[in-house]
Design a protein around this motif. Structure first.
Motif, PDB file in Angstrom:
ATOM      1  N   ASP A 173       0.534  -1.235   0.073  1.00 22.10           N
ATOM      2  CA  ASP A 173       0.035   0.004   0.126  1.00 22.10           C
ATOM      3  C   ASP A 173       0.760   1.344  -0.138  1.00 22.10           C
ATOM      4  O   ASP A 173       0.563   1.962  -0.844  1.00 22.10           O
ATOM      5  CB  ASP A 173      -1.033  -0.005   1.323  1.00 22.10           C
ATOM      6  N   ASN A 174       1.642   1.163   1.052  1.00 20.43           N
ATOM      7  CA  ASN A 174       2.656   2.479   1.134  1.00 20.43           C
ATOM      8  C   ASN A 174       3.648   2.614  -0.093  1.00 20.43           C
ATOM      9  O   ASN A 174       3.753   3.559  -0.512  1.00 20.43           O
ATOM     10  CB  ASN A 174       3.632   2.165   2.322  1.00 20.43           C
ATOM     11  N   LEU A 175       3.832   1.454  -0.866  1.00 26.51           N
ATOM     12  CA  LEU A 175       4.775   1.359  -2.191  1.00 26.51           C
ATOM     13  C   LEU A 175       3.979   2.278  -3.138  1.00 26.51           C
ATOM     14  O   LEU A 175       4.598   3.114  -3.973  1.00 26.51           O
ATOM     15  CB  LEU A 175       5.098   0.329  -2.567  1.00 26.51           C
ATOM     16  N   ARG A 176       2.702   1.917  -3.392  1.00 28.33           N
ATOM     17  CA  ARG A 176       1.814   2.571  -4.298  1.00 28.33           C
ATOM     18  C   ARG A 176       1.749   3.936  -4.107  1.00 28.33           C
ATOM     19  O   ARG A 176       1.866   4.770  -4.957  1.00 28.33           O
ATOM     20  CB  ARG A 176       0.571   1.969  -4.072  1.00 28.33           C
ATOM     21  N   TYR A 177       1.665   4.416  -3.136  1.00 30.03           N
ATOM     22  CA  TYR A 177       1.498   5.988  -2.575  1.00 30.03           C
ATOM     23  C   TYR A 177       2.910   6.587  -2.885  1.00 30.03           C
ATOM     24  O   TYR A 177       2.830   7.543  -3.514  1.00 30.03           O
ATOM     25  CB  TYR A 177       1.196   6.031  -1.065  1.00 30.03           C
ATOM     26  N   LEU A 178       3.836   5.875  -2.504  1.00 33.98           N
ATOM     27  CA  LEU A 178       5.342   6.315  -2.612  1.00 33.98           C
ATOM     28  C   LEU A 178       5.540   6.572  -4.237  1.00 33.98           C
ATOM     29  O   LEU A 178       6.314   7.587  -4.637  1.00 33.98           O
ATOM     30  CB  LEU A 178       6.435   5.605  -1.888  1.00 33.98           C
ATOM     31  N   LEU A 179       5.363   5.545  -4.695  1.00 32.41           N
ATOM     32  CA  LEU A 179       5.500   5.434  -6.278  1.00 32.41           C
ATOM     33  C   LEU A 179       4.943   6.708  -6.838  1.00 32.41           C
ATOM     34  O   LEU A 179       5.374   7.393  -7.917  1.00 32.41           O
ATOM     35  CB  LEU A 179       5.118   4.207  -6.953  1.00 32.41           C
TER      36      LEU A 179
END
Lengths: 140, 149
Positions: free
Chosen positions: A11-17
Motif C-alpha cells: 500500500d505504502n509503495l503504491r503511494y510512494l511511487l
C-alpha cells in the motif's frame, strides 16, 4: 502477521511511487520552463537593446551570459562564435538573441551607435559576452 | 470483509491522486504566470526615449520651432525604429511641436495591455529665443519578433 506487513508495505509503495512520479513530473516541468529558450531569447534581446540605447560611443561592456550559453548549448547552437548567438544588425538597428537552432528573438534599440568587437569568452565559472559601442554613420 | 476493505483502500488512493492533481494544476498556473508572459520592457523603453529627448533638447542651444518639428534630424533619431512602435509628442499649451504615433492611447494603458506604456515630463528650453515649457510624452509599444520575420 507477515502477510499483513507485506500488504501494508505494498500500500505504502503504491503511494510512494505515485508521489515520486508526481515530484519528478513537477521538477521536469519547472526545469523545462526555466530553460525555455523562447523566454531567454526575449530577455537577452531586450536587455542588450536597453544597454545599447542608454550607452555612449566608446563604452565597452562585459555581460554574464552563462544562462544563455547553457541553453544554447543544450539546443545544439555553436556558442564559440558570438555571431551565432547574438546578432547586431546595423541596418534595422536591432539586437537578435539566438538560443535555439533556426529561431531567435530580435528587438530594436534607440541609438544610432554601431556595435563592434563582439566576443564570447567561455570560461570558469561563467561565460561572458563583450562588445564596444562606436559612433554611427550619422555622426561621421 | 476483505472486499469492503479493498474498496476503502482504492478510494483512499483515488483521493490521494486527486490531491496531487490539484497541486499540479496550482504549480502549472504558477509556472505560466512566472514564465508564460513575455518580458515586458516597454516602460523602460519609454523612459529611455524620454531621457534621450530631454538630453537632446537641453544640449541643443538655439532650438527653434522648426528644429523641434524636425526632431528626427535634431536629435538624430531613426524613424525606422519609431515605426516599430514608439510614441513621441512635444507640445506647449496649444502649440504642437512634434507628434509621432497616437499619444491619446497613452492614457488608456491601464485599460488594455496592448496600448503603449508612456511617461511624461516637462522641460524649460529656449525655443526661438524665448523660454518655453515643453511637455514631452514618450511611449513605447515595441515588441520583439522572430529573427527571420
Amino acid at each position: 502477521m507477515n502477510r499483513k506487513g507485506e500488504g501494508a508495505l505494498q500500500d505504502n509503495l503504491r503511494y510512494l511511487l505515485a508521489l515520486a512520479i508526481f515530484i519528478a513530473m513537477i521538477f521536469f516541468y519547472l526545469w523545462s520552463k526555466s530553460n525555455d529558450a523562447f523566454l531567454w531569447e526575449d530577455f537577452y534581446a531586450k536587455e542588450i537593446s536597453r544597454i545599447i540605447s542608454s550607452g555612449h560611443a566608446g563604452d565597452s561592456y562585459i555581460l554574464d551570459v552563462h544562462k544563455g550559453t547553457s541553453i544554447a548549448l543544450s539546443n545544439g547552437v555553436d556558442i564559440r562564435e558570438a555571431s551565432t548567438m547574438f546578432i547586431f544588425d546595423v541596418q534595422t538597428k536591432e539586437v537578435c538573441a539566438i538560443l535555439s537552432k533556426g529561431n531567435g528573438k530580435c528587438y530594436p534599440y534607440l541609438s544610432d551607435l554601431v556595435v563592434s568587437d563582439v566576443k564570447i569568452e567561455l570560461g570558469e565559472p561563467t561565460n561572458f559576452l563583450s562588445f564596444t559601442l562606436n559612433k554611427g554613420e550619422k555622426d561621421g | 470483509m476483505d472486499k469492503r476493505g479493498n474498496v476503502g483502500d482504492y478510494l483512499h488512493f483515488v483521493y490521494f491522486i486527486f490531491l496531487l492533481a490539484i497541486i499540479s494544476v496550482t504549480i502549472i498556473i504558477g509556472g505560466f504566470s512566472a514564465f508564460g508572459k513575455p518580458y515586458d520592457s516597454r516602460s523602460v523603453d519609454a523612459q529611455l526615449l524620454l531621457s534621450r529627448v530631454v538630453i537632446c533638447l537641453e544640449n541643443n542651444p538655439g532650438l527653434s520651432t522648426v528644429s523641434l518639428q524636425n526632431i528626427f534630424i535634431t536629435c538624430r533619431f531613426d524613424e525606422k525604429t519609431f515605426e516599430k512602435g514608439l510614441v513621441l509628442y512635444l507640445y506647449s499649451g496649444n502649440t504642437e511641436f512634434f507628434k509621432y504615433g497616437d499619444q491619446v492611447s497613452c492614457g488608456l494603458e491601464k485599460k488594455n495591455i496592448n496600448y503603449p506604456r508612456c511617461v511624461a515630463q516637462s522641460v524649460l528650453v529656449d525655443v526661438d529665443s524665448k523660454q518655453v515649457e515643453v511637455n514631452i510624452i514618450a511611449g513605447s509599444n515595441l515588441k520583439s519578433h522572430e529573427q527571420n520575420k
